[in-house]
Write a protein that holds these residues in place. Sequence first.
Motif, PDB file in Angstrom:
ATOM      1  N   ASP A 178       5.926 -20.670 -51.135  1.00  0.00           N
ATOM      2  CA  ASP A 178       6.850 -20.778 -50.012  1.00  0.00           C
ATOM      3  C   ASP A 178       6.276 -20.119 -48.762  1.00  0.00           C
ATOM      4  O   ASP A 178       6.679 -20.438 -47.650  1.00  0.00           O
ATOM      5  CB  ASP A 178       8.176 -20.088 -50.358  1.00  0.00           C
ATOM      6  CG  ASP A 178       8.856 -20.725 -51.555  1.00  0.00           C
ATOM      7  OD1 ASP A 178       9.180 -21.930 -51.462  1.00  0.00           O
ATOM      8  OD2 ASP A 178       9.043 -20.030 -52.572  1.00  0.00           O
ATOM      9  N   LEU A 179       5.350 -19.196 -48.961  1.00  0.00           N
ATOM     10  CA  LEU A 179       4.810 -18.376 -47.883  1.00  0.00           C
ATOM     11  C   LEU A 179       3.420 -17.913 -48.273  1.00  0.00           C
ATOM     12  O   LEU A 179       3.154 -17.700 -49.461  1.00  0.00           O
ATOM     13  CB  LEU A 179       5.732 -17.159 -47.683  1.00  0.00           C
ATOM     14  CG  LEU A 179       5.329 -16.109 -46.678  1.00  0.00           C
ATOM     15  CD1 LEU A 179       5.806 -16.541 -45.288  1.00  0.00           C
ATOM     16  CD2 LEU A 179       5.947 -14.772 -47.029  1.00  0.00           C
ATOM     17  N   SER A 189      -4.961 -16.501 -35.587  1.00  0.00           N
ATOM     18  CA  SER A 189      -3.774 -15.684 -35.349  1.00  0.00           C
ATOM     19  C   SER A 189      -2.726 -16.461 -34.558  1.00  0.00           C
ATOM     20  O   SER A 189      -1.528 -16.366 -34.820  1.00  0.00           O
ATOM     21  CB  SER A 189      -4.156 -14.407 -34.614  1.00  0.00           C
ATOM     22  OG  SER A 189      -3.037 -13.587 -34.422  1.00  0.00           O
ATOM     23  N   ASN A 190      -3.194 -17.253 -33.611  1.00  0.00           N
ATOM     24  CA  ASN A 190      -2.289 -18.055 -32.800  1.00  0.00           C
ATOM     25  C   ASN A 190      -1.589 -19.129 -33.637  1.00  0.00           C
ATOM     26  O   ASN A 190      -0.468 -19.529 -33.328  1.00  0.00           O
ATOM     27  CB  ASN A 190      -3.065 -18.689 -31.640  1.00  0.00           C
ATOM     28  CG  ASN A 190      -2.153 -19.386 -30.666  1.00  0.00           C
ATOM     29  OD1 ASN A 190      -1.938 -20.599 -30.791  1.00  0.00           O
ATOM     30  ND2 ASN A 190      -1.618 -18.639 -29.728  1.00  0.00           N
ATOM     31  N   LYS A 191      -2.216 -19.601 -34.701  1.00  0.00           N
ATOM     32  CA  LYS A 191      -1.629 -20.614 -35.579  1.00  0.00           C
ATOM     33  C   LYS A 191      -0.699 -20.000 -36.632  1.00  0.00           C
ATOM     34  O   LYS A 191       0.161 -20.688 -37.171  1.00  0.00           O
ATOM     35  CB  LYS A 191      -2.725 -21.404 -36.304  1.00  0.00           C
ATOM     36  CG  LYS A 191      -3.584 -22.241 -35.383  1.00  0.00           C
ATOM     37  CD  LYS A 191      -2.879 -23.499 -35.000  1.00  0.00           C
ATOM     38  CE  LYS A 191      -3.810 -24.424 -34.243  1.00  0.00           C
ATOM     39  NZ  LYS A 191      -3.157 -25.672 -33.895  1.00  0.00           N
ATOM     40  N   ALA A 192      -0.902 -18.711 -36.932  1.00  0.00           N
ATOM     41  CA  ALA A 192      -0.047 -18.039 -37.916  1.00  0.00           C
ATOM     42  C   ALA A 192       1.361 -17.898 -37.350  1.00  0.00           C
ATOM     43  O   ALA A 192       1.560 -17.861 -36.133  1.00  0.00           O
ATOM     44  CB  ALA A 192      -0.618 -16.661 -38.257  1.00  0.00           C
ATOM     45  N   ASN A 248       1.200 -26.628 -43.523  1.00  0.00           N
ATOM     46  CA  ASN A 248       2.437 -26.233 -42.847  1.00  0.00           C
ATOM     47  C   ASN A 248       3.203 -25.179 -43.652  1.00  0.00           C
ATOM     48  O   ASN A 248       4.435 -25.176 -43.689  1.00  0.00           O
ATOM     49  CB  ASN A 248       3.322 -27.447 -42.559  1.00  0.00           C
ATOM     50  CG  ASN A 248       4.282 -27.189 -41.427  1.00  0.00           C
ATOM     51  OD1 ASN A 248       3.995 -26.405 -40.525  1.00  0.00           O
ATOM     52  ND2 ASN A 248       5.431 -27.838 -41.468  1.00  0.00           N
ATOM     53  N   LYS A 249       2.444 -24.293 -44.305  1.00  0.00           N
ATOM     54  CA  LYS A 249       3.042 -23.181 -45.038  1.00  0.00           C
ATOM     55  C   LYS A 249       3.236 -22.022 -44.064  1.00  0.00           C
ATOM     56  O   LYS A 249       2.327 -21.704 -43.286  1.00  0.00           O
ATOM     57  CB  LYS A 249       2.133 -22.713 -46.187  1.00  0.00           C
ATOM     58  CG  LYS A 249       1.916 -23.732 -47.267  1.00  0.00           C
ATOM     59  CD  LYS A 249       3.168 -23.938 -48.082  1.00  0.00           C
ATOM     60  CE  LYS A 249       2.956 -24.985 -49.173  1.00  0.00           C
ATOM     61  NZ  LYS A 249       4.129 -25.123 -50.024  1.00  0.00           N
ATOM     62  N   PRO A 250       4.383 -21.362 -44.080  1.00  0.00           N
ATOM     63  CA  PRO A 250       4.545 -20.177 -43.253  1.00  0.00           C
ATOM     64  C   PRO A 250       3.445 -19.156 -43.584  1.00  0.00           C
ATOM     65  O   PRO A 250       3.137 -18.928 -44.757  1.00  0.00           O
ATOM     66  CB  PRO A 250       5.921 -19.653 -43.638  1.00  0.00           C
ATOM     67  CG  PRO A 250       6.649 -20.863 -44.142  1.00  0.00           C
ATOM     68  CD  PRO A 250       5.585 -21.684 -44.833  1.00  0.00           C
ATOM     69  N   ALA A 269      -6.277 -19.263 -45.214  1.00  0.00           N
ATOM     70  CA  ALA A 269      -5.330 -19.199 -44.095  1.00  0.00           C
ATOM     71  C   ALA A 269      -5.296 -20.532 -43.358  1.00  0.00           C
ATOM     72  O   ALA A 269      -4.224 -21.020 -42.978  1.00  0.00           O
ATOM     73  CB  ALA A 269      -5.697 -18.057 -43.147  1.00  0.00           C
ATOM     74  N   SER A 270      -6.449 -21.142 -43.170  1.00  0.00           N
ATOM     75  CA  SER A 270      -6.507 -22.451 -42.507  1.00  0.00           C
ATOM     76  C   SER A 270      -5.827 -23.522 -43.351  1.00  0.00           C
ATOM     77  O   SER A 270      -5.141 -24.408 -42.818  1.00  0.00           O
ATOM     78  CB  SER A 270      -7.958 -22.843 -42.225  1.00  0.00           C
ATOM     79  OG  SER A 270      -8.541 -21.926 -41.333  1.00  0.00           O
ATOM     80  N   THR A 271      -6.000 -23.438 -44.653  1.00  0.00           N
ATOM     81  CA  THR A 271      -5.328 -24.385 -45.553  1.00  0.00           C
ATOM     82  C   THR A 271      -3.822 -24.222 -45.452  1.00  0.00           C
ATOM     83  O   THR A 271      -3.083 -25.215 -45.413  1.00  0.00           O
ATOM     84  CB  THR A 271      -5.808 -24.181 -47.000  1.00  0.00           C
ATOM     85  OG1 THR A 271      -7.216 -24.415 -47.064  1.00  0.00           O
ATOM     86  CG2 THR A 271      -5.087 -25.104 -47.967  1.00  0.00           C
ATOM     87  N   ALA A 272      -3.350 -22.982 -45.389  1.00  0.00           N
ATOM     88  CA  ALA A 272      -1.909 -22.737 -45.247  1.00  0.00           C
ATOM     89  C   ALA A 272      -1.383 -23.387 -43.969  1.00  0.00           C
ATOM     90  O   ALA A 272      -0.335 -24.032 -43.980  1.00  0.00           O
ATOM     91  CB  ALA A 272      -1.627 -21.236 -45.237  1.00  0.00           C
TER      92      ALA A 272
END
Length: 150
Positions: free
Chosen positions: A79-80, A124-127, A105-107, A98-101
């Motif tokens: 979920d996250l 960081s901007n995409k997180a 579209n995973k939070p 992190a890029s895969t998340a």
Amino acid sequence: MELIVYLAGEIHSNWRQEIKEKAQALQLPVKFVGPMENHERSDHIGEEILGTQPNAIFKDEAASKINNLRTTVLMQKADLVIALFGEKYKQWNTAMDASTAVALNKPLILIRPEALHHPLKELSNKANVTVETVNQALKVLSYIFEEENK
């Protein structure tokens, strides 16, 4: 409600155990999953399943396929995602996870020290949230479960 949280990042320090213990102390309804933390097993899983490989490159390729399958399955069920970038170890797998998340579209909660702000600025901007410590990440996670009447 229980959340499944994928813990992405290096497997050489105890940061995952720290998060798990603190989440348990806070009684957060979460289940943690992540990469194989036994480095030896992770490196050798390809040969354990597929047999001896002709050289180190093929050994790495065989293990990578199985480790990537594990990551894909567990991350898709999550979920996250919490991804930790530390200063001590190379962080290739963390960046990939992190890029895969983001792509799934995973939070995403990104943990990184201030010293890594510049090299990780785009990620960081995409997180969804970027923090500097495990404790800050746990506060964000706790806030998800906070009730309005507090």
